[in-house]
Design a protein around this motif. Sequence first.
Motif, PDB file in Angstrom:
ATOM      1  N   THR A  22      10.446  34.984 -23.354  1.00  0.00           N
ATOM      2  CA  THR A  22      10.383  35.547 -24.695  1.00  0.00           C
ATOM      3  C   THR A  22       9.442  35.147 -25.685  1.00  0.00           C
ATOM      4  O   THR A  22       8.846  33.940 -25.717  1.00  0.00           O
ATOM      5  N   SER A  23       8.928  36.005 -26.530  1.00  0.00           N
ATOM      6  CA  SER A  23       7.931  35.576 -27.370  1.00  0.00           C
ATOM      7  C   SER A  23       8.220  34.547 -28.441  1.00  0.00           C
ATOM      8  O   SER A  23       9.226  34.260 -28.985  1.00  0.00           O
ATOM      9  N   ASP A  24       7.138  33.952 -29.182  1.00  0.00           N
ATOM     10  CA  ASP A  24       7.559  32.819 -30.072  1.00  0.00           C
ATOM     11  C   ASP A  24       7.706  33.656 -31.242  1.00  0.00           C
ATOM     12  O   ASP A  24       8.305  32.811 -32.207  1.00  0.00           O
ATOM     13  N   SER A  25       7.218  34.915 -31.624  1.00  0.00           N
ATOM     14  CA  SER A  25       7.508  35.547 -32.720  1.00  0.00           C
ATOM     15  C   SER A  25       9.071  36.278 -32.977  1.00  0.00           C
ATOM     16  O   SER A  25       9.251  36.629 -34.029  1.00  0.00           O
ATOM     17  N   GLY A  26       9.845  36.181 -31.858  1.00  0.00           N
ATOM     18  CA  GLY A  26      11.159  36.863 -31.934  1.00  0.00           C
ATOM     19  C   GLY A  26      11.841  37.238 -30.727  1.00  0.00           C
ATOM     20  O   GLY A  26      11.547  36.529 -29.593  1.00  0.00           O
ATOM     21  N   ASP A  27      11.874  38.483 -30.696  1.00  0.00           N
ATOM     22  CA  ASP A  27      12.648  39.216 -29.612  1.00  0.00           C
ATOM     23  C   ASP A  27      11.728  39.879 -28.495  1.00  0.00           C
ATOM     24  O   ASP A  27      12.370  40.385 -27.457  1.00  0.00           O
ATOM     25  N   LEU A  61      20.475  38.906 -17.820  1.00  0.00           N
ATOM     26  CA  LEU A  61      19.544  37.398 -17.867  1.00  0.00           C
ATOM     27  C   LEU A  61      19.739  37.186 -19.172  1.00  0.00           C
ATOM     28  O   LEU A  61      19.127  37.716 -20.168  1.00  0.00           O
ATOM     29  N   ARG A  62      20.080  35.880 -19.662  1.00  0.00           N
ATOM     30  CA  ARG A  62      20.350  35.430 -20.874  1.00  0.00           C
ATOM     31  C   ARG A  62      19.437  34.288 -21.152  1.00  0.00           C
ATOM     32  O   ARG A  62      19.422  33.225 -20.425  1.00  0.00           O
ATOM     33  N   SER A  63      18.520  34.530 -22.276  1.00  0.00           N
ATOM     34  CA  SER A  63      17.477  33.597 -22.469  1.00  0.00           C
ATOM     35  C   SER A  63      17.985  32.074 -22.747  1.00  0.00           C
ATOM     36  O   SER A  63      19.124  32.016 -23.814  1.00  0.00           O
ATOM     37  N   ARG A  64      17.572  31.109 -22.599  1.00  0.00           N
ATOM     38  CA  ARG A  64      17.892  29.723 -22.560  1.00  0.00           C
ATOM     39  C   ARG A  64      17.338  29.280 -24.042  1.00  0.00           C
ATOM     40  O   ARG A  64      17.748  28.179 -24.773  1.00  0.00           O
ATOM     41  N   ALA A  65      16.343  29.898 -24.395  1.00  0.00           N
ATOM     42  CA  ALA A  65      15.653  29.736 -25.770  1.00  0.00           C
ATOM     43  C   ALA A  65      16.379  30.206 -27.007  1.00  0.00           C
ATOM     44  O   ALA A  65      16.730  29.680 -28.187  1.00  0.00           O
ATOM     45  N   SER A  66      17.084  31.435 -26.611  1.00  0.00           N
ATOM     46  CA  SER A  66      17.647  32.062 -27.982  1.00  0.00           C
ATOM     47  C   SER A  66      19.109  32.392 -27.693  1.00  0.00           C
ATOM     48  O   SER A  66      19.954  32.955 -28.436  1.00  0.00           O
ATOM     49  N   SER A  67      19.582  32.392 -26.373  1.00  0.00           N
ATOM     50  CA  SER A  67      20.981  32.578 -26.295  1.00  0.00           C
ATOM     51  C   SER A  67      21.227  34.033 -26.190  1.00  0.00           C
ATOM     52  O   SER A  67      22.194  34.481 -26.331  1.00  0.00           O
ATOM     53  N   LYS A  68      20.168  35.050 -26.178  1.00  0.00           N
ATOM     54  CA  LYS A  68      20.238  36.605 -26.113  1.00  0.00           C
ATOM     55  C   LYS A  68      19.764  37.113 -24.565  1.00  0.00           C
ATOM     56  O   LYS A  68      19.349  36.430 -23.930  1.00  0.00           O
ATOM     57  N   TYR A  69      20.462  38.170 -24.524  1.00  0.00           N
ATOM     58  CA  TYR A  69      20.220  38.924 -23.087  1.00  0.00           C
ATOM     59  C   TYR A  69      18.973  39.826 -23.161  1.00  0.00           C
ATOM     60  O   TYR A  69      18.636  40.469 -24.189  1.00  0.00           O
ATOM     61  N   ILE A  70      18.071  39.914 -22.026  1.00  0.00           N
ATOM     62  CA  ILE A  70      17.213  40.737 -21.834  1.00  0.00           C
ATOM     63  C   ILE A  70      17.799  42.142 -21.842  1.00  0.00           C
ATOM     64  O   ILE A  70      18.775  42.572 -21.294  1.00  0.00           O
ATOM     65  N   ASP A  71      17.337  43.186 -22.677  1.00  0.00           N
ATOM     66  CA  ASP A  71      17.604  44.530 -22.748  1.00  0.00           C
ATOM     67  C   ASP A  71      16.446  45.419 -22.749  1.00  0.00           C
ATOM     68  O   ASP A  71      15.300  45.260 -23.078  1.00  0.00           O
ATOM     69  N   GLY A  73      15.764  49.445 -24.367  1.00  0.00           N
ATOM     70  CA  GLY A  73      16.282  50.366 -24.965  1.00  0.00           C
ATOM     71  C   GLY A  73      15.633  51.754 -24.588  1.00  0.00           C
ATOM     72  O   GLY A  73      15.282  51.959 -23.628  1.00  0.00           O
ATOM     73  N   ASN A  74      16.097  52.991 -25.443  1.00  0.00           N
ATOM     74  CA  ASN A  74      15.622  54.071 -25.136  1.00  0.00           C
ATOM     75  C   ASN A  74      14.423  54.446 -25.337  1.00  0.00           C
ATOM     76  O   ASN A  74      13.648  55.317 -24.322  1.00  0.00           O
ATOM     77  N   ASN A  75      13.641  53.816 -25.834  1.00  0.00           N
ATOM     78  CA  ASN A  75      11.834  53.742 -25.865  1.00  0.00           C
ATOM     79  C   ASN A  75      11.169  53.088 -24.679  1.00  0.00           C
ATOM     80  O   ASN A  75       9.970  52.838 -24.788  1.00  0.00           O
ATOM     81  N   ASN A  76      12.133  52.413 -23.933  1.00  0.00           N
ATOM     82  CA  ASN A  76      11.665  51.755 -22.452  1.00  0.00           C
ATOM     83  C   ASN A  76      11.163  50.434 -23.131  1.00  0.00           C
ATOM     84  O   ASN A  76      10.549  49.689 -22.245  1.00  0.00           O
ATOM     85  N   GLN A  77      11.032  49.924 -24.421  1.00  0.00           N
ATOM     86  CA  GLN A  77      10.722  48.526 -24.474  1.00  0.00           C
ATOM     87  C   GLN A  77      11.530  47.344 -24.034  1.00  0.00           C
ATOM     88  O   GLN A  77      12.873  47.724 -24.239  1.00  0.00           O
ATOM     89  N   VAL A  78      11.265  46.466 -23.445  1.00  0.00           N
ATOM     90  CA  VAL A  78      11.865  45.327 -22.984  1.00  0.00           C
ATOM     91  C   VAL A  78      11.967  44.307 -24.117  1.00  0.00           C
ATOM     92  O   VAL A  78      10.891  43.783 -24.733  1.00  0.00           O
ATOM     93  N   ARG A  79      13.325  44.000 -24.530  1.00  0.00           N
ATOM     94  CA  ARG A  79      13.261  43.004 -25.633  1.00  0.00           C
ATOM     95  C   ARG A  79      14.390  41.827 -25.494  1.00  0.00           C
ATOM     96  O   ARG A  79      15.227  42.161 -24.177  1.00  0.00           O
ATOM     97  N   CYS A  80      14.847  40.842 -26.167  1.00  0.00           N
ATOM     98  CA  CYS A  80      15.682  40.154 -25.910  1.00  0.00           C
ATOM     99  C   CYS A  80      16.433  39.825 -27.329  1.00  0.00           C
ATOM    100  O   CYS A  80      15.970  39.019 -28.196  1.00  0.00           O
ATOM    101  N   ARG A  81      17.379  40.954 -27.623  1.00  0.00           N
ATOM    102  CA  ARG A  81      17.831  40.966 -29.050  1.00  0.00           C
ATOM    103  C   ARG A  81      19.263  40.438 -29.385  1.00  0.00           C
ATOM    104  O   ARG A  81      19.732  40.205 -30.341  1.00  0.00           O
ATOM    105  N   PHE A  82      20.039  40.881 -28.465  1.00  0.00           N
ATOM    106  CA  PHE A  82      21.500  40.544 -28.349  1.00  0.00           C
ATOM    107  C   PHE A  82      22.172  39.400 -27.595  1.00  0.00           C
ATOM    108  O   PHE A  82      21.966  39.090 -26.591  1.00  0.00           O
ATOM    109  N   ALA A  83      23.040  38.715 -28.479  1.00  0.00           N
ATOM    110  CA  ALA A  83      23.796  37.815 -27.859  1.00  0.00           C
ATOM    111  C   ALA A  83      25.161  38.100 -27.362  1.00  0.00           C
ATOM    112  O   ALA A  83      25.745  37.315 -26.736  1.00  0.00           O
ATOM    113  N   ASP A  84      25.725  39.360 -27.972  1.00  0.00           N
ATOM    114  CA  ASP A  84      26.964  40.029 -27.447  1.00  0.00           C
ATOM    115  C   ASP A  84      26.717  40.617 -26.123  1.00  0.00           C
ATOM    116  O   ASP A  84      26.197  41.830 -26.229  1.00  0.00           O
TER     117      ASP A  84
END
Length: 219
Positions: A22-27, A61-71, A73-84
Amino acid sequence: ESLPLRHADVVMLRCLGRCVETSDSGDEVVLGGQELVTKHLFQIHREDGVGTVTAGDVIMLRSRASSKYIDIGNNNQVRCRFADAATDLSNLRFRVEVAASEGRGRGSGDHVCSDVPVRLRLNSTDKFLTVVPPPTLLGLNSEENFRVKGAPLDPSLERYQQFVMMREGALVEHVRLEDAEHVVRKAADSQDDQGFRTLLEAYMAMGAQQAVGWAPAFD
């Protein structure tokens, strides 16, 4: 060969000798460096709950740094945005497919170990977790991070679509599962695991072997 991966195992997701992070800048999710740091650690959440991970299983797959899951989206971008984990705003679920490489032509139902290359297909789609090939002449020797996206299976991208979920190695780990008592498990070393052993034994020597829910702060 090491023991099978299990629900709640903490792993590093490796491709091309590097770690997904996960990037230092966010998701944002990228393929970064090789060193052991918290942003490289992900916890496996198996959709069927407690048990070993087998080919065909659906995991998150839940990040230990942010407690958010890899996802993805419809644009094929991989991010780590949601804790739910129950969110319907994106797809967090990946079906594990064992890659038929290095003589490992394994099928559905076979156990997945930390030395077994896998593909991660976004559940109910034809998109696979894919590292974007480096555009520079330096290629994989570059120190830059590489983008990760969702893309259809492509034989020309075989090595960019294969990952190893590398566990922490042969150490006793106390894991608190959501619906079980403490589980104490000792995994056998694989060749890939051995690089973790020295760092983690030093951590354990400081008394961490008594901790429940292992979460080292390597940063």
